[in-house]
Design an enzyme around this catalytic site. Sequence first.
Site, PDB file in Angstrom:
ATOM      1  N   THR A  33      41.890  35.536  43.759  1.00  0.00           N
ATOM      2  CA  THR A  33      42.611  36.768  44.591  1.00  0.00           C
ATOM      3  C   THR A  33      41.836  38.124  43.800  1.00  0.00           C
ATOM      4  OG1 THR A  33      44.434  35.766  44.952  1.00  0.00           O
ATOM      5  CG2 THR A  33      44.578  38.243  44.684  1.00  0.00           C
ATOM      6  N   GLY A  34      41.873  39.088  44.526  1.00  0.00           N
ATOM      7  CA  GLY A  34      41.498  40.398  43.825  1.00  0.00           C
ATOM      8  C   GLY A  34      40.069  40.812  44.613  1.00  0.00           C
ATOM      9  N   SER A  35      39.485  41.957  44.122  1.00  0.00           N
ATOM     10  CA  SER A  35      38.469  42.682  44.651  1.00  0.00           C
ATOM     11  C   SER A  35      37.369  41.544  44.903  1.00  0.00           C
ATOM     12  CB  SER A  35      38.141  44.055  44.157  1.00  0.00           C
ATOM     13  OG  SER A  35      38.170  43.854  42.867  1.00  0.00           O
ATOM     14  N   GLY A  90      38.239  35.796  39.737  1.00  0.00           N
ATOM     15  CA  GLY A  90      37.886  37.302  39.144  1.00  0.00           C
ATOM     16  C   GLY A  90      38.585  36.953  37.973  1.00  0.00           C
ATOM     17  N   ALA A  91      38.370  38.084  37.026  1.00  0.00           N
ATOM     18  CA  ALA A  91      39.357  38.211  35.896  1.00  0.00           C
ATOM     19  C   ALA A  91      39.492  39.574  35.398  1.00  0.00           C
ATOM     20  CB  ALA A  91      38.712  37.260  34.696  1.00  0.00           C
ATOM     21  N   ASP A  92      40.445  39.980  34.802  1.00  0.00           N
ATOM     22  CA  ASP A  92      40.738  41.009  34.368  1.00  0.00           C
ATOM     23  C   ASP A  92      39.965  41.326  33.012  1.00  0.00           C
ATOM     24  OD1 ASP A  92      42.444  41.607  36.532  1.00  0.00           O
ATOM     25  OD2 ASP A  92      44.175  40.644  35.321  1.00  0.00           O
ATOM     26  N   GLY A 103      45.896  38.383  36.578  1.00  0.00           N
ATOM     27  CA  GLY A 103      47.057  38.853  37.171  1.00  0.00           C
ATOM     28  C   GLY A 103      47.320  40.143  37.412  1.00  0.00           C
ATOM     29  N   GLU A 111      47.062  31.395  40.827  1.00  0.00           N
ATOM     30  CA  GLU A 111      45.852  31.207  40.224  1.00  0.00           C
ATOM     31  C   GLU A 111      45.553  30.232  39.083  1.00  0.00           C
ATOM     32  OE1 GLU A 111      44.175  35.813  41.057  1.00  0.00           O
ATOM     33  OE2 GLU A 111      45.047  35.219  39.226  1.00  0.00           O
ATOM     34  N   LYS A 129      34.185  43.691  32.490  1.00  0.00           N
ATOM     35  CA  LYS A 129      35.266  42.675  32.101  1.00  0.00           C
ATOM     36  C   LYS A 129      34.879  41.853  30.649  1.00  0.00           C
ATOM     37  CE  LYS A 129      37.407  43.632  36.042  1.00  0.00           C
ATOM     38  NZ  LYS A 129      36.689  44.734  36.341  1.00  0.00           N
TER      39      LYS A 129
END
Length: 262
Positions: A33-35, A90-92, A103, A111, A129
């Site tokens: 999930t995410g861009s 993805g990851a932050d 998250g 996830e 990141k």
Amino acid sequence: MPTDLPPVDKAKFVAAKRASAYVEDGMTVGLGTGSTAAWLVRCLGERAQTEGLRFRGVPTSERTADLARELGLEITTLEEARWLDLTIDGADEHDARLDLIKGAGGALLREKIVATASERMIVIADASKKVETLGACPLPVEVIPFGWQTTCALIEEALIGLDVMGREVTLRMEGEAPFVTDEGNHILDLHLKRIGDPRRLGLMLNQIAGVVENGLFVDICDVVVTGYADGRVTLHDETRGTLEETRYEFVTEDNIFTDISD
């Protein structure tokens, strides 16, 4: 794809394109999930159309599921799949050990469940990141709505004895109302600035009543695929202890990336 993408989106695209090559016919794949994960789904949709790639995807959010359906990809549930060949997400943030914070999009619970039900987890990210120490971005913690204020207070108290630089905890909002996850829960964002011991923190958080799961992914990720705005992509494989580089070239006449080296 437009050629006037911002540099960060170019980086996300090339990372997603390279990671999509890990998917093979017949696989069951967790879709993040995410861009950046959305670029992955689009790349897989293109492979399905141009190469006839066939696989089953297990989305980690309703947003990802909607995009996959829109692109004609086959999706299934974790209950039906039971076990996955790999998950790409993805990851932050990630550090040199490939520990993660995830998250920001609010899907950390699904996830983590999907990632831990996979043979391998591959993270796709832009270069921003990577951090020396986790914690610059807020750490999400999913909590049940009932008594969330008490859960918040328990977390703040527990943080006193841990190796972190900040202890502010805020309830994530969506407009004027609390943000609600796909599972109907709330998210507390922990503004820690630096996390000295991610493993200890993750274990501590999950022992607090009311906490469902936290956004620390420790010893889960196997490969990080990092994209750069100039078309470079690096692959950091922790299992094999290798670092590889690929480069893509933007071709303006047909708006496609071309792989020009490995």
